[in-house]
Scaffold this motif. Structure first.
Motif, PDB file in Angstrom:
ATOM      1  N   VAL A  18     -12.195 -27.761  52.874  1.00 24.04           N
ATOM      2  CA  VAL A  18     -12.115 -29.198  52.603  1.00 24.04           C
ATOM      3  C   VAL A  18     -13.230 -29.564  51.627  1.00 24.04           C
ATOM      4  O   VAL A  18     -14.236 -28.853  51.516  1.00 24.04           O
ATOM      5  CB  VAL A  18     -12.253 -30.024  53.905  1.00 24.04           C
ATOM      6  N   PRO A  19     -13.073 -30.672  50.888  1.00 22.34           N
ATOM      7  CA  PRO A  19     -14.110 -31.047  49.917  1.00 22.34           C
ATOM      8  C   PRO A  19     -15.346 -31.613  50.593  1.00 22.34           C
ATOM      9  O   PRO A  19     -15.283 -32.170  51.692  1.00 22.34           O
ATOM     10  CB  PRO A  19     -13.409 -32.102  49.054  1.00 22.34           C
ATOM     11  N   LYS A  20     -16.462 -31.447  49.914  1.00 19.81           N
ATOM     12  CA  LYS A  20     -17.683 -32.113  50.355  1.00 19.81           C
ATOM     13  C   LYS A  20     -17.568 -33.601  50.056  1.00 19.81           C
ATOM     14  O   LYS A  20     -17.149 -33.993  48.966  1.00 19.81           O
ATOM     15  CB  LYS A  20     -18.907 -31.538  49.627  1.00 19.81           C
ATOM     16  N   ARG A  21     -17.940 -34.424  51.036  1.00 20.97           N
ATOM     17  CA  ARG A  21     -17.845 -35.872  50.832  1.00 20.97           C
ATOM     18  C   ARG A  21     -19.150 -36.429  50.281  1.00 20.97           C
ATOM     19  O   ARG A  21     -20.239 -35.980  50.656  1.00 20.97           O
ATOM     20  CB  ARG A  21     -17.519 -36.594  52.137  1.00 20.97           C
ATOM     21  N   VAL A  30     -11.725 -36.042  57.151  1.00 20.89           N
ATOM     22  CA  VAL A  30     -12.209 -34.763  57.668  1.00 20.89           C
ATOM     23  C   VAL A  30     -12.767 -34.935  59.076  1.00 20.89           C
ATOM     24  O   VAL A  30     -12.550 -34.094  59.958  1.00 20.89           O
ATOM     25  CB  VAL A  30     -13.259 -34.167  56.715  1.00 20.89           C
ATOM     26  N   GLU A  31     -13.478 -36.050  59.308  1.00 22.00           N
ATOM     27  CA  GLU A  31     -13.996 -36.319  60.650  1.00 22.00           C
ATOM     28  C   GLU A  31     -12.854 -36.511  61.645  1.00 22.00           C
ATOM     29  O   GLU A  31     -12.906 -36.031  62.781  1.00 22.00           O
ATOM     30  CB  GLU A  31     -14.885 -37.570  60.626  1.00 22.00           C
ATOM     31  N   VAL A 126      -1.933 -44.997  60.446  1.00 23.50           N
ATOM     32  CA  VAL A 126      -3.400 -44.964  60.506  1.00 23.50           C
ATOM     33  C   VAL A 126      -3.931 -44.738  59.093  1.00 23.50           C
ATOM     34  O   VAL A 126      -3.435 -43.875  58.364  1.00 23.50           O
ATOM     35  CB  VAL A 126      -3.884 -43.853  61.454  1.00 23.50           C
ATOM     36  N   THR A 127      -4.934 -45.531  58.724  1.00 22.01           N
ATOM     37  CA  THR A 127      -5.535 -45.410  57.398  1.00 22.01           C
ATOM     38  C   THR A 127      -6.730 -44.465  57.459  1.00 22.01           C
ATOM     39  O   THR A 127      -7.657 -44.660  58.242  1.00 22.01           O
ATOM     40  CB  THR A 127      -5.993 -46.781  56.878  1.00 22.01           C
ATOM     41  N   LEU A 128      -6.697 -43.415  56.635  1.00 26.41           N
ATOM     42  CA  LEU A 128      -7.794 -42.457  56.529  1.00 26.41           C
ATOM     43  C   LEU A 128      -8.481 -42.636  55.183  1.00 26.41           C
ATOM     44  O   LEU A 128      -7.865 -43.082  54.208  1.00 26.41           O
ATOM     45  CB  LEU A 128      -7.262 -41.025  56.665  1.00 26.41           C
ATOM     46  N   LYS A 129      -9.745 -42.266  55.117  1.00 27.90           N
ATOM     47  CA  LYS A 129     -10.523 -42.477  53.900  1.00 27.90           C
ATOM     48  C   LYS A 129     -11.190 -41.183  53.463  1.00 27.90           C
ATOM     49  O   LYS A 129     -11.530 -40.329  54.281  1.00 27.90           O
ATOM     50  CB  LYS A 129     -11.593 -43.548  54.135  1.00 27.90           C
ATOM     51  N   LEU A 130     -11.366 -41.057  52.150  1.00 28.87           N
ATOM     52  CA  LEU A 130     -12.064 -39.919  51.565  1.00 28.87           C
ATOM     53  C   LEU A 130     -12.709 -40.368  50.260  1.00 28.87           C
ATOM     54  O   LEU A 130     -12.029 -40.579  49.253  1.00 28.87           O
ATOM     55  CB  LEU A 130     -11.102 -38.755  51.304  1.00 28.87           C
ATOM     56  N   ASP A 131     -14.048 -40.562  50.302  1.00 31.47           N
ATOM     57  CA  ASP A 131     -14.814 -40.975  49.125  1.00 31.47           C
ATOM     58  C   ASP A 131     -14.206 -42.207  48.451  1.00 31.47           C
ATOM     59  O   ASP A 131     -13.977 -42.256  47.241  1.00 31.47           O
ATOM     60  CB  ASP A 131     -14.901 -39.831  48.107  1.00 31.47           C
TER      61      ASP A 131
END
Length: 668
Positions: A18-21, A30-31, A126-131
C-alpha cells in the motif's frame, strides 16, 4: 500459521503493498483495511519501506480453521474418508508431513476467503480517504477488491517462511553430496503438490539416467571389434525399454506420492480456485445453456452434445492454425539455418551461429506463445488447467520444430553423422548454459535493477545525499524479487512450464538421436544433477514464493514424453539404416528389413509394458479399497441409525392416538 506436533507458530504468509500516506486523517482506507483484517481474526504487521508500506498478514490456526469450515474444504480423516472440515473435530483429520493441519494450497484458499470476504455489511455506503482523495465503499462490496481497483493495494504476494526456507536451503539446495536425493515431503509441504511432484519426477529421472549414461559411455569410448555392428542396435533397444519402463514406474511413484500425502484423488484440472484476484477455475458449461435446458432428457442431451462438439471444433481449428503456421512460417527459417550451418567450415563460426539462432528463436517462440494464448482464450475449456495443457501442446510444437528440424536435415538429406554429433554436443552445451543463465542470472539481475530504481527514486525525492540507502526489511526485498512465472502465457502457466520444457527437450535430444551420440546420456545426467540444485536455489533465494497449483501430476508433459519415446523408435531406426548403409557393413535390403522388424517389435513392447507394469502399487490399491470399505460401513451404520430413528418416531406417533383412545374409554 504453521505448526509442528500441535505447536502453533504465527507466520506471515501474505504481503499487501500500500502507498505511504502523507496525511493522517480519519477514515483512512489503509487504517480501515487493517482494522477489518484484525476483525477477521488475522494478525497484521506493518512495515515501512522506501516508497511503500507493507502489510504482512498471518492467520492463526483457529482463523484458518473457521475459513476452511466456511469453504467446506474436504480433508482426509483417520477413518480413510474425506469429510468437510470442522474446527471442533480437527483431531480426526490427517496432518501434513510437516505436522501442519492444512496444506499450502488449502491455506491459500483460506487466505483468499478471508481477504476477499471483507465486505461492507453496514447497509449503506462508507466514505474512505487517502491523502485527501475520497473513495466510496459500497454496501455489500469487497473492500480488498475496491482498494485494488483504486490502486490503493498495489500488489499482493506470498511470503517465504524464513524458518522453513533456511531448513530447505541446508537439506536441499546446498546439500550437493546427496546428488539426486531430495526431501520431497518438505518440498511438498512448503511449495505444494505441483512443485513437489515435479522435483520428484526430476530426481527419479536423474537416478534412472545412470544406467543409460554408463552404457552410452561404454558404447562411445570402447572399441568392440567385430561385434561393433551389434552394439548400436543393442544400445537402441536398451534405451527404448529403459524409457518405457521409466515412464511406467513414474506413474507408480506418482500414485504412491499422492497416497503418502493423503491426496485420495487425482486433483484434476477442474479443481480450480481463485486467489489474490487470479481465476483458476471456470464452468465447463455456460450458465445460459444450463438455464435454458428443459426438463426433457432428450432436449438436455442434444444441447450438451451440440455444445461439446462446438468446443471440439474450436480447439481443432486452433490446432490446425498452429500446425499450418509452423509448416509455412517456421519450417523455411529452420531449414535455412540448417543449410547455412552445413556449408560453414569454421567451428567457431558454427558455435556463434548456434548461439545467435537460439537467441532469435526465443523471441519467435514468445511471439508464438502469445498467439497461442489468444487462440486458447477463444477455446472452450473446462478450467485453466485444461487451457494450460492446450498451451503446452501448442508451444511444444513450436519448440519441437525449432529443436529437431535442423538435426533431421543433417540426418536425412546429408547423412553427415560427424556434423550431427557436433550439432548435438553444441545444442546440449549451449542449451544447458542458456537455461542456467536464464534460471540464475536473469532473476538476480531483475532483483538488482528494481532495488537500484527504488534507491534512485528515494534519493531524488529527498533522501540522504551521502551514503547508500539500505533496504532493511525482508518483506521489501521479497517485493523486489521477480515472481515464478512462465516466459510465455503468464496468465495460464507458472515457472514450471520453462523447467518442464527444458527437461522434455533434453529427453527428446538424447532419445531421438541415441544411436548417433550415446554419450549424450552421460551429459544429461550431469546436467540434471546441477539442475536440481540450481532450481532449488532459484525457488528459495532469487524468486518469490510461488503460488500453489491444484494439479498433483505432471499433466500434459507425460503425454509429450510418451510421444517422444514413440518418435525416438522411428528416428533411431532411420539412423541405423543410414549408418549401416553408409558404412557398407550391411546391404540395404536385409538391413532395412531387420530394422523395420525391430522397430515394430519395440513399438509393441512399448505399449505392452504399459499393460504389464501396473500404474498403481498394490499397497495403494489396498488402501483405497480399505478406505472405501470403511466409508461404506460408516455410511451404512449412519443410514441404519437414521432409518431406525425415523421408524421409532413413526411408531411413537401412531401409538399416541391409540393410548389417548384407550385412556378415554377407561374414563367413560
Amino acid at each position: 500459521m504453521n505448526g509442528s506436533n500441535g505447536e502453533e507458530r504465527i507466520v506471515h504468509e501474505v504481503a499487501m503493498v500500500v502507498p505511504k500516506r502523507v496525511l493522517e486523517e480519519e477514515g483512512d482506507c489503509v487504517e480501515v483495511l487493517v482494522t477489518e483484517l484484525k476483525k477477521r481474526g488475522m494478525v497484521v504487521d506493518r512495515v515501512a519501506g522506501l516508497a511503500h508500506e507493507f502489510l504482512k498478514v498471518a492467520a492463526p490456526l483457529e482463523t484458518l480453521g473457521n475459513a476452511a469450515a466456511e469453504l467446506h474444504i474436504r480433508k482426509p480423516t483417520r477413518l480413510g474418508i474425506d469429510l468437510p472440515f470442522e474446527m471442533q473435530g480437527c483431531e480426526a483429520f490427517f496432518r501434513q508431513p510437516d505436522g501442519t493441519l492444512f496444506s499450502w494450497f488449502e491455506r491459500f484458499r483460506c487466505y483468499q476467503h478471508l481477504l476477499y470476504g471483507i465486505v461492507n455489511r453496514d447497509g449503506y455506503d462508507v466514505t474512505l480517504k487517502l491523502d485527501g482523495r475520497e473513495l466510496c465503499w459500497a454496501a455489500g462490496e469487497s473492500l480488498v477488491r475496491r482498494l485494488e481497483s483504486e490502486g490503493v493495494i498495489k500488489q499482493m504476494f506470498p511470503l517465504h517462511d524464513e524458518f522453513k526456507r533456511k531448513e530447505l536451503l541446508q537439506t536441499w539446495a546446498l546439500n550437493w553430496w546427496n546428488f539426486t536425493n531430495q526431501p520431497i515431503d518438505q518440498i511438498y509441504s512448503y511449495f505444494g503438490a505441483k512443485i513437489g511432484v515435479y522435483f520428484s519426477f526430476l530426481g527419479m529421472y536423474t537416478q534412472w539416467l545412470i544406467f543409460p549414461a554408463f552404457l552410452g559411455f561404454m558404447v562411445q569410448m570402447v572399441d568392440f571389434g567385430s561385434l561393433q555392428f551389434l552394439v548400436l542396435p543393442s544400445f537402441f533397444v536398451s534405451t527404448i525399454l529403459w524409457a518405457a519402463l521409466f515412464l511406467q514406474f513414474w506413474k507408480r511413484k506418482n500414485a504412491a506420492l499422492l497416497a503418502r500425502w493423503q491426496i485420495n484423488y487425482l486433483v484434476g484440472p477442474s479443481q480450480g480456485y481463485r486467489f489474490l484476484g487470479m481465476e483458476w477455475s471456470s464452468l465447463p458449461f455456460p450458465k445460459e445453456l444450463i438455464k435454458n435446458l428443459g426438463n426433457e432428457k432428450s432436449t438436455e442431451k442434444e444441447a450438451y452434445q451440440r455444445y461439446e462438439w462446438f468446443a471440439y471444433r474450436k480447439r481443432f481449428r486452433n490446432d490446425v492454425l498452429v500446425i499450418m503456421s509452423i509448416i509455412c512460417l517456421q519450417l523455411p527459417f529452420e531449414l535455412a539455418y540448417a543449410h547455412t550451418y552445413e556449408i560453414i567450415t569454421s567451428d567457431i563460426i558454427k558455435f556463434v551461429l548456434t548461439a545467435i539462432y537460439l537467441l532469435i528463436i526465443q523471441y519467435l517462440t514468445r511471439l508464438g506463445g502469445k498467439v497461442s494464448v489468444k487462440l486458447i482464450n477463444r477455446e472452450i475449456n473446462e478450467s485453466v488447467e485444461y487451457r494450460a495443457n492446450s498451451l503446452i501442446y501448442k508451444v511444444f510444437g513450436l519448440y519441437f520444430m525449432q529443436t529437431y528440424i535442423g538435426i533431421f536435415y543433417h540426418v536425412l538429406l546429408h547423412r553427415n553423422f560427424m556434423t550431427l554429433r557436433q550439432v548435438l554436443l553444441q545444442r546440449l552445451i549451449i542449451s544447458q548454459v542458456f537455461w542456467t543463465l536464464m534460471d540464475g542470472s536473469l532473476p538476480y539481475l531483475k532483483y538488482s535493477y528494481r532495488k537500484f530504481r527504488a534507491r534512485k527514486k528515494k534519493k531524488s525525492e529527498g533522501g540522504p545525499s551521502t551514503g547508500k540507502i539500505q533496504i532493511a526489511s525482508r518483506v521489501e526485498k521479497e517485493y523486489f524479487k521477480p515472481a515464478y512465472s512462465a516466459s510465455i502465457g503468464v496468465e495460464l502457466e507458472d515457472g514450471l512450464f520453462d523447467d518442464s520444457l527444458e527437461l522434455a527437450l533434453q529427453f527428446g535430444m538424447i532419445m531421438m538421436f541415441a544411436c548417433a551420440f550415446p554419450l549424450a546420456f552421460a551429459l544429461a545426467a550431469v546436467s540434471n544433477i546441477m539442475e536440481i540444485r540450481t532450481n532449488a536455489l532459484k525457488l528459495l533465494v532469487t524468486l518469490r514464493r510461488p503460488l500453489p497449483r491444484a494439479a498433483a501430476t505432471i499433466g500434459a508433459w507425460l503425454n509429450i514424453w510418451q510421444f517422444l519415446v514413440v518418435t525416438s523408435i522411428c528416428t533411431n531406426s532411420a539412423l541405423l539404416v543410414c549408418l549401416y548403409d553408409q558404412e557398407g557393413k550391411w546391404k540395404i535390403e536385409p538391413g532395412l528389413a531387420a530394422i523395420l522388424i525391430m522397430e515394430h517389435i519395440l513399438l509393441l513392447l512399448k505399449f505392452g509394458l504399459s499393460r504389464l507394469v501396473p500404474e498403481e502399487p498394490a499397497w495403494v490399491r489396498a488402501n483405497r479399497v480399505k478406505n472405501a470399505t470403511q466409508a461404506q460401513d460408516m455410511y451404512c451404520k449412519q443410514l441404519l441409525r437414521s432409518i431406525s430413528g425415523e421408524f421409532a418416531s413413526m411408531a411413537k406417533t401412531q401409538q399416541e392416538p391409540q393410548q389417548e383412545s384407550e385412556q378415554f374409554d377407561m374414563k367413560t
